[in-house]
Scaffold this motif. Structure first.
Motif, PDB file in Angstrom:
ATOM      1  N   TYR A 371       0.829  -1.203   0.000  1.00  0.00           N
ATOM      2  CA  TYR A 371       0.000   0.000   0.000  1.00  0.00           C
ATOM      3  C   TYR A 371       0.868   1.259   0.000  1.00  0.00           C
ATOM      4  CZ  TYR A 371      -4.116  -2.809   1.257  1.00  0.00           C
ATOM      5  OH  TYR A 371      -5.139  -3.722   1.260  1.00  0.00           O
ATOM      6  N   SER A 372       0.314   2.328  -0.545  1.00  0.00           N
ATOM      7  CA  SER A 372       0.917   3.652  -0.422  1.00  0.00           C
ATOM      8  C   SER A 372       0.253   4.333   0.774  1.00  0.00           C
ATOM      9  CB  SER A 372       0.683   4.470  -1.695  1.00  0.00           C
ATOM     10  OG  SER A 372       1.155   5.793  -1.532  1.00  0.00           O
ATOM     11  N   PHE A 373       1.038   4.622   1.812  1.00  0.00           N
ATOM     12  CA  PHE A 373       0.439   5.125   3.046  1.00  0.00           C
ATOM     13  C   PHE A 373       1.419   6.014   3.793  1.00  0.00           C
ATOM     14  CE2 PHE A 373       2.731   1.260   4.043  1.00  0.00           C
ATOM     15  CZ  PHE A 373       3.363   1.541   5.251  1.00  0.00           C
ATOM     16  N   LYS A 374       0.890   6.725   4.736  1.00  0.00           N
ATOM     17  CA  LYS A 374       1.733   7.508   5.635  1.00  0.00           C
ATOM     18  C   LYS A 374       1.448   7.084   7.066  1.00  0.00           C
ATOM     19  CE  LYS A 374      -1.522  11.301   4.870  1.00  0.00           C
ATOM     20  NZ  LYS A 374      -1.649  12.646   4.266  1.00  0.00           N
ATOM     21  N   VAL A 375       2.447   7.272   7.916  1.00  0.00           N
ATOM     22  CA  VAL A 375       2.364   6.858   9.310  1.00  0.00           C
ATOM     23  C   VAL A 375       2.414   8.096  10.198  1.00  0.00           C
ATOM     24  CG1 VAL A 375       3.431   5.511  11.153  1.00  0.00           C
ATOM     25  CG2 VAL A 375       3.508   4.678   8.790  1.00  0.00           C
ATOM     26  N   SER A 376       1.530   8.141  11.153  1.00  0.00           N
ATOM     27  CA  SER A 376       1.543   9.219  12.145  1.00  0.00           C
ATOM     28  C   SER A 376       1.785   8.607  13.520  1.00  0.00           C
ATOM     29  CB  SER A 376       0.218   9.984  12.134  1.00  0.00           C
ATOM     30  OG  SER A 376       0.210  10.970  13.152  1.00  0.00           O
ATOM     31  N   ARG A 377       2.724   9.183  14.246  1.00  0.00           N
ATOM     32  CA  ARG A 377       3.008   8.733  15.618  1.00  0.00           C
ATOM     33  C   ARG A 377       2.907   9.918  16.558  1.00  0.00           C
ATOM     34  NH1 ARG A 377       6.773   6.276  12.366  1.00  0.00           N
ATOM     35  NH2 ARG A 377       6.828   3.970  12.397  1.00  0.00           N
ATOM     36  N   LEU A 378       2.409   9.636  17.752  1.00  0.00           N
ATOM     37  CA  LEU A 378       2.248  10.691  18.740  1.00  0.00           C
ATOM     38  C   LEU A 378       2.576  10.146  20.118  1.00  0.00           C
ATOM     39  CD1 LEU A 378       1.075  13.648  19.234  1.00  0.00           C
ATOM     40  CD2 LEU A 378      -1.072  12.488  19.801  1.00  0.00           C
ATOM     41  N   LYS A 397      -0.539   5.620  17.268  1.00  0.00           N
ATOM     42  CA  LYS A 397      -0.026   5.422  15.913  1.00  0.00           C
ATOM     43  C   LYS A 397      -1.181   5.202  14.947  1.00  0.00           C
ATOM     44  CE  LYS A 397       3.196   2.492  13.299  1.00  0.00           C
ATOM     45  NZ  LYS A 397       4.186   1.389  13.396  1.00  0.00           N
ATOM     46  N   ALA A 398      -1.073   5.796  13.763  1.00  0.00           N
ATOM     47  CA  ALA A 398      -2.120   5.636  12.750  1.00  0.00           C
ATOM     48  C   ALA A 398      -1.503   5.389  11.387  1.00  0.00           C
ATOM     49  CB  ALA A 398      -3.016   6.864  12.701  1.00  0.00           C
ATOM     50  N   ILE A 399      -2.174   4.568  10.588  1.00  0.00           N
ATOM     51  CA  ILE A 399      -1.785   4.282   9.209  1.00  0.00           C
ATOM     52  C   ILE A 399      -2.866   4.864   8.299  1.00  0.00           C
ATOM     53  CG2 ILE A 399      -1.082   2.477   7.590  1.00  0.00           C
ATOM     54  CD1 ILE A 399       0.552   2.537  10.201  1.00  0.00           C
ATOM     55  N   ILE A 400      -2.474   5.750   7.379  1.00  0.00           N
ATOM     56  CA  ILE A 400      -3.442   6.478   6.557  1.00  0.00           C
ATOM     57  C   ILE A 400      -3.123   6.270   5.086  1.00  0.00           C
ATOM     58  CG2 ILE A 400      -4.405   8.757   6.028  1.00  0.00           C
ATOM     59  CD1 ILE A 400      -3.296   9.491   8.947  1.00  0.00           C
ATOM     60  N   ASN A 401      -4.128   5.926   4.305  1.00  0.00           N
ATOM     61  CA  ASN A 401      -3.970   5.696   2.872  1.00  0.00           C
ATOM     62  C   ASN A 401      -3.647   7.008   2.161  1.00  0.00           C
ATOM     63  OD1 ASN A 401      -4.801   5.330  -0.012  1.00  0.00           O
ATOM     64  ND2 ASN A 401      -5.333   3.280   0.722  1.00  0.00           N
ATOM     65  N   ASN A 402      -2.576   6.991   1.373  1.00  0.00           N
ATOM     66  CA  ASN A 402      -2.154   8.212   0.673  1.00  0.00           C
ATOM     67  C   ASN A 402      -3.117   8.631  -0.419  1.00  0.00           C
ATOM     68  OD1 ASN A 402       0.228   9.138   1.904  1.00  0.00           O
ATOM     69  ND2 ASN A 402       1.480   7.575   0.871  1.00  0.00           N
ATOM     70  N   HIS A 403      -3.826   7.686  -1.013  1.00  0.00           N
ATOM     71  CA  HIS A 403      -4.672   7.991  -2.168  1.00  0.00           C
ATOM     72  C   HIS A 403      -6.020   8.582  -1.789  1.00  0.00           C
ATOM     73  CE1 HIS A 403      -1.742   6.179  -4.782  1.00  0.00           C
ATOM     74  NE2 HIS A 403      -1.862   4.984  -4.211  1.00  0.00           N
ATOM     75  N   GLY A 405      -7.047   9.070   1.767  1.00  0.00           N
ATOM     76  CA  GLY A 405      -7.104   9.653   3.099  1.00  0.00           C
ATOM     77  C   GLY A 405      -7.834   8.805   4.129  1.00  0.00           C
ATOM     78  N   LYS A 406      -8.218   7.567   3.761  1.00  0.00           N
ATOM     79  CA  LYS A 406      -8.932   6.705   4.703  1.00  0.00           C
ATOM     80  C   LYS A 406      -7.965   6.147   5.759  1.00  0.00           C
ATOM     81  CE  LYS A 406     -13.037   6.880   2.758  1.00  0.00           C
ATOM     82  NZ  LYS A 406     -13.646   5.710   2.095  1.00  0.00           N
ATOM     83  N   ILE A 407      -8.517   5.870   6.936  1.00  0.00           N
ATOM     84  CA  ILE A 407      -7.724   5.305   8.032  1.00  0.00           C
ATOM     85  C   ILE A 407      -7.634   3.797   7.816  1.00  0.00           C
ATOM     86  CG2 ILE A 407      -7.532   5.044  10.531  1.00  0.00           C
ATOM     87  CD1 ILE A 407      -9.534   7.480  10.689  1.00  0.00           C
ATOM     88  N   MET A 408      -6.415   3.295   7.659  1.00  0.00           N
ATOM     89  CA  MET A 408      -6.218   1.872   7.404  1.00  0.00           C
ATOM     90  C   MET A 408      -6.008   1.093   8.694  1.00  0.00           C
ATOM     91  SD  MET A 408      -3.619   2.376   4.202  1.00  0.00           S
ATOM     92  CE  MET A 408      -3.426   0.640   3.873  1.00  0.00           C
ATOM     93  N   GLY A 431     -16.768   5.203   6.904  1.00  0.00           N
ATOM     94  CA  GLY A 431     -16.101   5.666   5.698  1.00  0.00           C
ATOM     95  C   GLY A 431     -15.481   7.046   5.777  1.00  0.00           C
ATOM     96  N   GLN A 432     -15.228   7.540   6.982  1.00  0.00           N
ATOM     97  CA  GLN A 432     -14.644   8.877   7.123  1.00  0.00           C
ATOM     98  C   GLN A 432     -13.163   8.867   6.736  1.00  0.00           C
ATOM     99  OE1 GLN A 432     -16.702  11.315   7.912  1.00  0.00           O
ATOM    100  NE2 GLN A 432     -18.380   9.892   8.348  1.00  0.00           N
ATOM    101  N   THR A 433     -12.676  10.002   6.297  1.00  0.00           N
ATOM    102  CA  THR A 433     -11.238  10.162   6.076  1.00  0.00           C
ATOM    103  C   THR A 433     -10.591  10.608   7.382  1.00  0.00           C
ATOM    104  OG1 THR A 433     -11.393  12.485   5.427  1.00  0.00           O
ATOM    105  CG2 THR A 433     -11.645  10.835   3.670  1.00  0.00           C
ATOM    106  N   SER A 434      -9.272  10.633   7.399  1.00  0.00           N
ATOM    107  CA  SER A 434      -8.546  11.011   8.612  1.00  0.00           C
ATOM    108  C   SER A 434      -8.832  12.456   9.019  1.00  0.00           C
ATOM    109  CB  SER A 434      -7.050  10.811   8.405  1.00  0.00           C
ATOM    110  OG  SER A 434      -6.579  11.632   7.351  1.00  0.00           O
ATOM    111  N   THR A 435      -9.205  13.303   8.051  1.00  0.00           N
ATOM    112  CA  THR A 435      -9.483  14.708   8.389  1.00  0.00           C
ATOM    113  C   THR A 435     -10.722  14.852   9.279  1.00  0.00           C
ATOM    114  OG1 THR A 435     -10.731  14.979   6.331  1.00  0.00           O
ATOM    115  CG2 THR A 435      -8.398  15.579   6.282  1.00  0.00           C
ATOM    116  N   PHE A 436     -11.601  13.863   9.239  1.00  0.00           N
ATOM    117  CA  PHE A 436     -12.782  13.903  10.098  1.00  0.00           C
ATOM    118  C   PHE A 436     -12.365  13.944  11.562  1.00  0.00           C
ATOM    119  CE2 PHE A 436     -15.958  11.485  12.593  1.00  0.00           C
ATOM    120  CZ  PHE A 436     -17.072  12.302  12.405  1.00  0.00           C
TER     121      PHE A 436
END
Length: 457
Positions: A371-378, A397-403, A405-408, A431-436
């Motif tokens: 997958y193409s994704f980004k990782v957020s850590r806090l 920690k969160a994994i978010i789809n780059n294409h 914006g859905k939370i994986m 079905g929310q995106t991470s921006t929600f």
């Protein structure tokens, strides 16, 4: 022979809820439960409720009497007494709620199949046969006892349920198995003041978690004084004048070691409880692990026989047992569209201190799948609420789809993680995106507002 519209073998979450539903619809229902100490099933008697009660009591004990073993031992004894009163209340309440229904009959005895529609119930002083149009197996799971020399002879070996009956706090608890049950008990008993040693046969700590999460958990547990030995295969157990000794070897090089304690917890997993059911008499098949084989609607290889809860294998959570009931209700009375695939992904929580909760896929899984994704850590300490609670350990920690914006996937290792993960689950399943979650208005100060920061990527 007595005839019923439904026979439910096992008084667990799914079984008792289904019995009430069928009763409301006018069905004649028989419930067969082998033990009068298990009305309501595993959760309220020997698992979720008693353990989480003691987890809370242990955290209070650690705050009030850290490094004062006599005081903590006294608190532990009181906590066990309170736990026993609670489980007794819940057990009696579960029995009363169903026994008062005019078309529900509870048989306290051991049930086994004679044929695909007939159950024999061995009661304390007699035996009875029951015939049912629909039969539901809800017998749960039981601890796996490994083949270790001396394990059957020792007076200091406990399963998770048996250990909860011990009113004397162990000075040194040895836990064989580093899975979620073992970790939960390790954290709890360390907070109560016990020295805790974990012997894990694998070469990875928490192998199902990403390494950054696993390392964070390990660091926090070791800070509590918990010793964790990987590649540790228990060879023998023998009682001594002072307690018990476990001899184990390092799997990687065969080096022998031993550790002395006064109690051993066996936490090497659980298996479906099918012993004595005589499933073959009904034509019900099981897999290689002893789990009852089902289709996506929970029917076994015999269409009018169903399996619910832990006895069918897979994830062992009370809330999934409850959802098993919903699937069966839909199959019997609804539009027959619900199945076990509808509930994925499933969130779960491990009640260590702080708790660990997860939903979806991990970073390692996302990499393997390409997958193409980004990782957020806090760091948990970045959330101001952890400061007011003085519980700053952990990370999110969160994994978010780059294409899209859905939370994986999301892993929370922080205070209140078991609650916050449900917010993330609802965002994913609607079905929310991470921006929600990034832009959602949460109360302040709260742990949930940490999701604003976590998803601000």
């Amino acid at each position: 022979m007595k005839q019923y519209d439904a026979i439910i073998i096992g008084f667990g979450k799914a079984g008792k809820t289904l019995a009430a539903e069928l009763s409301n619809r006018g069905w004649q229902v028989a419930i067969v439960e082998r033990s009068n100490m298990m009305y309501g099933g595993t959760c309220p008697n020997v698992a979720c409720i008693p353990t989480k009660t003691l987890v809370h009591e242990a955290e209070v004990s650690a705050l009030l009497h850290h490094d004062d073993f006599p005081q903590q031992a006294n608190m532990y004894k009181q906590a066990i007494d309170r736990k026993n009163r609670l489980t007794s209340f819940l057990r009696n309440d579960n029995y009363e709620r169903l026994s008062k229904r005019p078309n529900v009959t509870i048989y306290t005895g051991t049930g086994s199949f004679i044929s695909a529609d007939t159950i024999k119930v061995e009661l304390p002083e007699s035996e009875i046969e029951l015939k049912g149009k629909e039969i539901f197996i809800n017998t749960g799971a039981t601890p796996i006892i490994p083949a270790i020399d001396g394990i059957q002879q020792s007076q200091h070996v406990y399963t998770s349920s048996a250990l909860l009956e011990l009113s004397v706090l162990p000075h040194h608890l040895i836990i064989i198995g580093g899975g979620y049950i073992g970790l939960e008990f390790a954290s709890m008993y360390a907070n109560f003041g016990s020295k805790v040693t974990i012997l894990e046969g694998g070469n990875k700590f928490m192998p199902c978690e990403d390494r950054d999460i696993a390392n964070s958990v390990k660091e926090v547990m070791e800070k509590k004084g918990i010793e964790i030995h990987l590649n540790a295969r228990a060879q023998s157990i023998h009682d001594t004048n002072d307690g018990v000794t476990v001899t184990y070897s390092d799997v990687s090089d065969g080096t022998p070691y031993y550790v002395d304690g006064d109690a051993i917890l066996i936490a090497t997993g659980r298996k479906p409880m099918i012993e004595g059911l005589d499933l073959q008499a009904a034509g019900v098949k099981v897999d290689a692990h002893g789990a009852i084989i089902i289709n996506d609607q929970l029917r076994t290889t015999v269409p009018h026989i169903w399996a619910m809860g832990d006895v069918k294998g897979g994830s062992q959570f009370t809330y999934l047992s409850l959802d098993d009931f919903r699937i069966i209700r839909d199959q019997l009375f609804g539009d027959k569209k619900r199945d076990i695939g509808d509930r994925d992904p499933i969130q779960y929580a491990v009640f260590i201190d702080p708790p660990l909760a997860h939903i979806g896929i991990s970073e390692e899984e996302a990499l393997k799948r390409g997958y193409s994704f980004k990782v957020s850590r806090l760091p948990a300490s970045s959330i101001v609420r952890t400061r007011t609670l003085r519980q700053t350990d952990g990370m999110l920690k969160a994994i978010i789809n780059n294409h899209n914006g859905k939370i994986m996937g999301c892993t929370l290792f922080c205070t209140d993680a078991s609650e916050i993960i449900n917010i993330v689950a609802m965002a994913i399943k609607t079905g929310q995106t991470s921006t929600f979650l990034r832009d959602f208005i949460f109360t302040h100060p709260s742990m949930s507002e940490g999701l604003n920061q976590l998803f601000d990527v």
